[in-house]
Motif scaffolding. Sequence first.
Motif, PDB file in Angstrom:
ATOM      1  N   HIS A 221      46.766  65.329  82.313  1.00 45.09           N
ATOM      2  CA  HIS A 221      45.410  66.022  81.678  1.00 45.09           C
ATOM      3  C   HIS A 221      45.427  65.898  80.067  1.00 45.09           C
ATOM      4  CE1 HIS A 221      44.684  68.634  85.292  1.00 45.09           C
ATOM      5  NE2 HIS A 221      45.349  67.968  85.716  1.00 45.09           N
TER       6      HIS A 221
ATOM      7  N   LYS B 118      45.802  78.881  93.878  1.00 49.74           N
ATOM      8  CA  LYS B 118      45.443  80.297  93.247  1.00 49.74           C
ATOM      9  C   LYS B 118      46.886  80.900  93.347  1.00 49.74           C
ATOM     10  CE  LYS B 118      40.791  80.702  93.474  1.00 49.74           C
ATOM     11  NZ  LYS B 118      40.334  79.820  92.259  1.00 49.74           N
TER      12      LYS B 118
ATOM     13  N   SER C 212      45.610  72.730  90.435  1.00 52.14           N
ATOM     14  CA  SER C 212      44.861  73.952  90.524  1.00 52.14           C
ATOM     15  C   SER C 212      43.504  73.724  89.406  1.00 52.14           C
ATOM     16  CB  SER C 212      45.752  74.955  89.760  1.00 52.14           C
ATOM     17  OG  SER C 212      45.019  76.388  89.442  1.00 52.14           O
ATOM     18  N   GLY C 213      42.692  74.662  89.497  1.00 52.77           N
ATOM     19  CA  GLY C 213      41.542  74.604  88.677  1.00 52.77           C
ATOM     20  C   GLY C 213      40.483  73.497  88.802  1.00 52.77           C
ATOM     21  N   GLN C 214      40.020  73.278  87.731  1.00 55.66           N
ATOM     22  CA  GLN C 214      38.665  72.184  87.748  1.00 55.66           C
ATOM     23  C   GLN C 214      39.125  70.897  88.312  1.00 55.66           C
ATOM     24  OE1 GLN C 214      35.773  71.949  84.830  1.00 55.66           O
ATOM     25  NE2 GLN C 214      35.804  73.982  84.451  1.00 55.66           N
ATOM     26  N   ARG C 215      40.291  70.239  88.040  1.00 56.03           N
ATOM     27  CA  ARG C 215      40.670  68.912  88.391  1.00 56.03           C
ATOM     28  C   ARG C 215      41.763  69.055  89.531  1.00 56.03           C
ATOM     29  NH1 ARG C 215      39.906  65.378  84.414  1.00 56.03           N
ATOM     30  NH2 ARG C 215      40.274  63.768  86.037  1.00 56.03           N
ATOM     31  N   MET C 216      41.762  70.123  90.345  1.00 60.88           N
ATOM     32  CA  MET C 216      42.485  70.337  91.531  1.00 60.88           C
ATOM     33  C   MET C 216      42.179  69.252  92.345  1.00 60.88           C
ATOM     34  SD  MET C 216      42.706  73.574  94.101  1.00 60.88           S
ATOM     35  CE  MET C 216      43.538  73.353  95.483  1.00 60.88           C
TER      36      MET C 216
ATOM     37  N   PRO D 268      40.542  66.966  95.085  1.00 64.55           N
ATOM     38  CA  PRO D 268      39.504  67.488  96.011  1.00 64.55           C
ATOM     39  C   PRO D 268      39.632  67.070  97.389  1.00 64.55           C
ATOM     40  CG  PRO D 268      39.181  65.306  94.559  1.00 64.55           C
ATOM     41  CD  PRO D 268      40.525  65.686  94.319  1.00 64.55           C
TER      42      PRO D 268
END
Length: 314
Positions: free
Chosen positions: A185, A241, A250-254, A256
């Motif tokens: 990231h 979570k 986790s989070g927005q870049r978890m 898909p």
Amino acid sequence: MLGHVRESELKASLKDIHDAWENNKESEGSNMVKVDMTQWLGTLVLNIVVRVILGKRFPTNDEEGIHFQNVIRKTFELLGAFVASDYIPYMDRFNLGGYEKEMMLVWKEMDNIMDGLLQEHKREIESGQHFSIQSLLGSVQEEIDEHVGRDRPVAESDMKNLFYLEAVIKETLRLYPAGPLAVPHKSMEDCVMSGYNVPKGTRLLINLWKLQHDQNIWPDPDEFKTERFMTTDKHINVKGKHYELLPFGSGQRMCPGVFFALQALRLTLATLIQQFELVKPTDEQIDITKSSGLTTSKAMPLEVLLSPRSSLNT
Ligand code: HEM
């Protein structure tokens, strides 16, 4: 929506085992057939993903399919390779380990394959065809026999009753996360973390493997203990979570693909266990050697003896 793809690909792959078992029985007179699970699972996953994306299916032992699988495997190995210049950018000029050359070669191979597939689709569209989307485990077996029985194949709708199966999957993803360092990231803004100033553009690598092996959180962190997910840690899931267990990030870049992957894992494992007895070929521990690739385990053969269970109506 794509449940039918997972189901039909799994069925086709199971048929391969049945056929191999029949042939082996005829030629060797043995009730057990040796199967390389790395190859079997690799082909199944490749077929599911390729069919979802391209609506195409590679027949078993198809040369093109095996080549594609090898190139994908190599790509993932290189994605996870330790390249010094990722950490110390000025070392770029030394090209240590010769990775750049290897990456270019693999990329070219991948490009050729993709080009071929695109040309194929172009021809199909032009010709009017449509591009459509088309012993540990003993307890899991008991659970499946109890909740599903043996008169019909296990279905996705049964999964809500298979707690032990879920615990086996979570414990496997905890011990052997498929992406131990997630993906790199980069911070989009200057920020402060634990008192450190982190400038915009800083590369962040998250060691998911370490979080999942932290002995302050997981007693006997290196042991495969499904019980933990049946008792104390029952509430912990892999949906990003619970920070102690993040095999999908986790989070927005978890990831898909989390729900897709979980559905495929549950159905494949449950069906395999419902329909076959699985035995290790020798008494030796199965060696899941850690490596530095994107995945923790190298793609090495994993041979298991399989024999169909009796009186199962498939
Ligand atoms: C057991 C199976 C899988 C595991 C353990 C897994 C794990 C992960 C992890 C750890 C990440 C990085 C998340 C982060 O940086 O926070 C990721 C990203 C990703 N995964 Fe998966 N994955 C799996 C299956 C799949 C499948 C089946 C698909 C597609 C059908 C998929 C597509 C992706 C994509 C596109 C990303 C990049 C997301 C982004 O950076 O925005 N994954 N995965």
